[in-house]
Design a protein around this motif. Structure first.
Motif, PDB file in Angstrom:
ATOM      1  N   ARG A  68      43.481  35.431  35.235  1.00 23.66           N
ATOM      2  CA  ARG A  68      44.536  36.451  35.271  1.00 23.66           C
ATOM      3  C   ARG A  68      44.618  37.195  33.950  1.00 23.66           C
ATOM      4  O   ARG A  68      44.992  38.374  33.914  1.00 23.66           O
ATOM      5  CB  ARG A  68      45.889  35.812  35.583  1.00 23.66           C
ATOM      6  CG  ARG A  68      45.994  35.276  37.003  1.00 23.66           C
ATOM      7  CD  ARG A  68      47.374  34.717  37.278  1.00 23.66           C
ATOM      8  NE  ARG A  68      48.410  35.734  37.156  1.00 23.66           N
ATOM      9  CZ  ARG A  68      49.711  35.494  37.233  1.00 23.66           C
ATOM     10  NH1 ARG A  68      50.142  34.245  37.429  1.00 23.66           N
ATOM     11  NH2 ARG A  68      50.586  36.463  37.125  1.00 23.66           N
ATOM     12  N   ARG A  69      44.252  36.516  32.847  1.00 21.42           N
ATOM     13  CA  ARG A  69      44.293  37.146  31.529  1.00 21.42           C
ATOM     14  C   ARG A  69      43.000  37.898  31.210  1.00 21.42           C
ATOM     15  O   ARG A  69      42.860  38.434  30.112  1.00 21.42           O
ATOM     16  CB  ARG A  69      44.579  36.105  30.448  1.00 21.42           C
ATOM     17  CG  ARG A  69      45.950  35.431  30.582  1.00 21.42           C
ATOM     18  CD  ARG A  69      46.414  34.851  29.264  1.00 21.42           C
ATOM     19  NE  ARG A  69      45.523  33.822  28.748  1.00 21.42           N
ATOM     20  CZ  ARG A  69      45.693  32.512  28.970  1.00 21.42           C
ATOM     21  NH1 ARG A  69      46.709  32.090  29.714  1.00 21.42           N
ATOM     22  NH2 ARG A  69      44.856  31.636  28.454  1.00 21.42           N
ATOM     23  N   GLY A  70      42.062  37.923  32.164  1.00 20.08           N
ATOM     24  CA  GLY A  70      40.876  38.743  31.975  1.00 20.08           C
ATOM     25  C   GLY A  70      39.574  38.024  31.717  1.00 20.08           C
ATOM     26  O   GLY A  70      38.553  38.670  31.461  1.00 20.08           O
ATOM     27  N   MET A  71      39.553  36.694  31.794  1.00 20.56           N
ATOM     28  CA  MET A  71      38.306  35.963  31.589  1.00 20.56           C
ATOM     29  C   MET A  71      37.356  36.256  32.747  1.00 20.56           C
ATOM     30  O   MET A  71      37.686  36.042  33.909  1.00 20.56           O
ATOM     31  CB  MET A  71      38.598  34.456  31.506  1.00 20.56           C
ATOM     32  CG  MET A  71      37.359  33.583  31.417  1.00 20.56           C
ATOM     33  SD  MET A  71      37.825  31.814  31.326  1.00 20.56           S
ATOM     34  CE  MET A  71      36.282  31.049  31.830  1.00 20.56           C
ATOM     35  N   THR A  72      36.149  36.739  32.433  1.00 15.27           N
ATOM     36  CA  THR A  72      35.214  37.155  33.479  1.00 15.27           C
ATOM     37  C   THR A  72      33.940  36.326  33.545  1.00 15.27           C
ATOM     38  O   THR A  72      33.169  36.470  34.495  1.00 15.27           O
ATOM     39  CB  THR A  72      34.816  38.629  33.286  1.00 15.27           C
ATOM     40  OG1 THR A  72      34.211  38.795  31.994  1.00 15.27           O
ATOM     41  CG2 THR A  72      36.042  39.539  33.377  1.00 15.27           C
ATOM     42  N   VAL A  73      33.690  35.474  32.563  1.00 17.29           N
ATOM     43  CA  VAL A  73      32.445  34.709  32.541  1.00 17.29           C
ATOM     44  C   VAL A  73      32.342  33.830  33.793  1.00 17.29           C
ATOM     45  O   VAL A  73      33.327  33.221  34.213  1.00 17.29           O
ATOM     46  CB  VAL A  73      32.363  33.844  31.262  1.00 17.29           C
ATOM     47  CG1 VAL A  73      33.531  32.889  31.164  1.00 17.29           C
ATOM     48  CG2 VAL A  73      31.054  33.072  31.210  1.00 17.29           C
ATOM     49  N   PRO A  74      31.167  33.783  34.444  1.00 18.39           N
ATOM     50  CA  PRO A  74      31.011  32.938  35.636  1.00 18.39           C
ATOM     51  C   PRO A  74      31.257  31.467  35.320  1.00 18.39           C
ATOM     52  O   PRO A  74      30.887  30.988  34.244  1.00 18.39           O
ATOM     53  CB  PRO A  74      29.553  33.178  36.045  1.00 18.39           C
ATOM     54  CG  PRO A  74      29.203  34.501  35.466  1.00 18.39           C
ATOM     55  CD  PRO A  74      29.954  34.577  34.169  1.00 18.39           C
ATOM     56  N   VAL A  75      31.868  30.750  36.269  1.00 17.92           N
ATOM     57  CA  VAL A  75      32.214  29.338  36.070  1.00 17.92           C
ATOM     58  C   VAL A  75      31.648  28.488  37.201  1.00 17.92           C
ATOM     59  O   VAL A  75      31.854  28.786  38.381  1.00 17.92           O
ATOM     60  CB  VAL A  75      33.747  29.146  36.002  1.00 17.92           C
ATOM     61  CG1 VAL A  75      34.102  27.662  35.974  1.00 17.92           C
ATOM     62  CG2 VAL A  75      34.308  29.844  34.772  1.00 17.92           C
TER      63      VAL A  75
END
Length: 221
Positions: A68-75
């Motif tokens: 929600r805060r913008g983390m986009t790295v694949p997990v």
């Protein structure tokens, strides 16, 4: 490609990190979200391997908050939870893939590689430059049809150069994507690997130094 492994079990974390490093990936490690956040704030990762249950609780909620805060790295989530509802919760929280414990090491490596590619520009499975052919999935490099025996780090550096060809790749970018945080930016690790690649790939020289900028591939045409 650079990966962050977040796992509170030191033995499992070490095993996962070792497997990914053996495949030529740069790996940093964290035991909890506090340390993971520090790593994520200062490094650019292509993928995060995240244990579902850490000592500080279920990772689903913290992951959802960071998405929600913008983390986009694949997990990619590692989990011992087999209930389908737990998997659904993980995906809804922001996980891109799931691997159950115990896991098959080669499958984990390939899934991580797939997520790393998903996070950026999609590149061909086989990269070609003049008489050099790199099969990324099989981890094989041939020059003029002859198989070249490269170390994982040599493969990673050459892959970076081929992916960005014909652009120049800086020393900083090579260190950030091909080495983990233990690498000293002031050391000569990049020069050593470049020298080894030049020697193994033979003549004519395929990698040139661009003074003050970095390295790029030299076209034979």
């Amino acid at each position: 490609m650079r990966v962050l492994v977040v796992e509170d079990d030191a033995q499992v974390r070490a095993a996962v990190a070792a497997a990914l490093r053996s495949a030529g990936l740069a790996v940093d490690e964290a035991a909890d979200w506090r340390h993971a956040d520090v790593n994520l704030s200062v490094n650019a990762y292509d993928c995060v391997v995240l244990d579902r249950i850490l000592t500080d609780g279920d990772s689903a909620r913290p992951l959802h908050d960071r998405r929600r805060r913008g983390m986009t790295v694949p997990v990619l989530m590692l989990t011992a939870l087999d209930d389908p509802h737990d998997r659904v919760d993980g995906f809804e929280a922001g996980a891109d893939d799931y691997v159950s414990k115990p896991f098959f090491t080669n499958e984990l490596i390939q899934r991580v590689r797939a997520l790393c590619r998903r996070g950026g520009v999609i590149h061909p499975a086989v990269l070609r430059r003049d008489d050099i052919e790199m099969d990324v999935a099989r981890r094989e490099v041939r020059r003029a049809g002859v198989l070249q025996i490269l170390t994982p780090k040599e493969f990673a550096v050459l892959e970076m150069l081929m992916v960005h060809d014909p652009s120049v790749v800086s020393r900083t970018d090579l260190i950030e994507h091909c080495w983990d945080e233990a690498a000293d930016p002031a050391s000569n690790v990049v020069d050593v690997i470049i020298a080894q690649l030049r020697r193994k790939l033979g003549e004519p020289t395929v990698i040139v130094t661009v003074r003050g900028a970095g390295y790029r591939l030299l076209s034979a045409r």
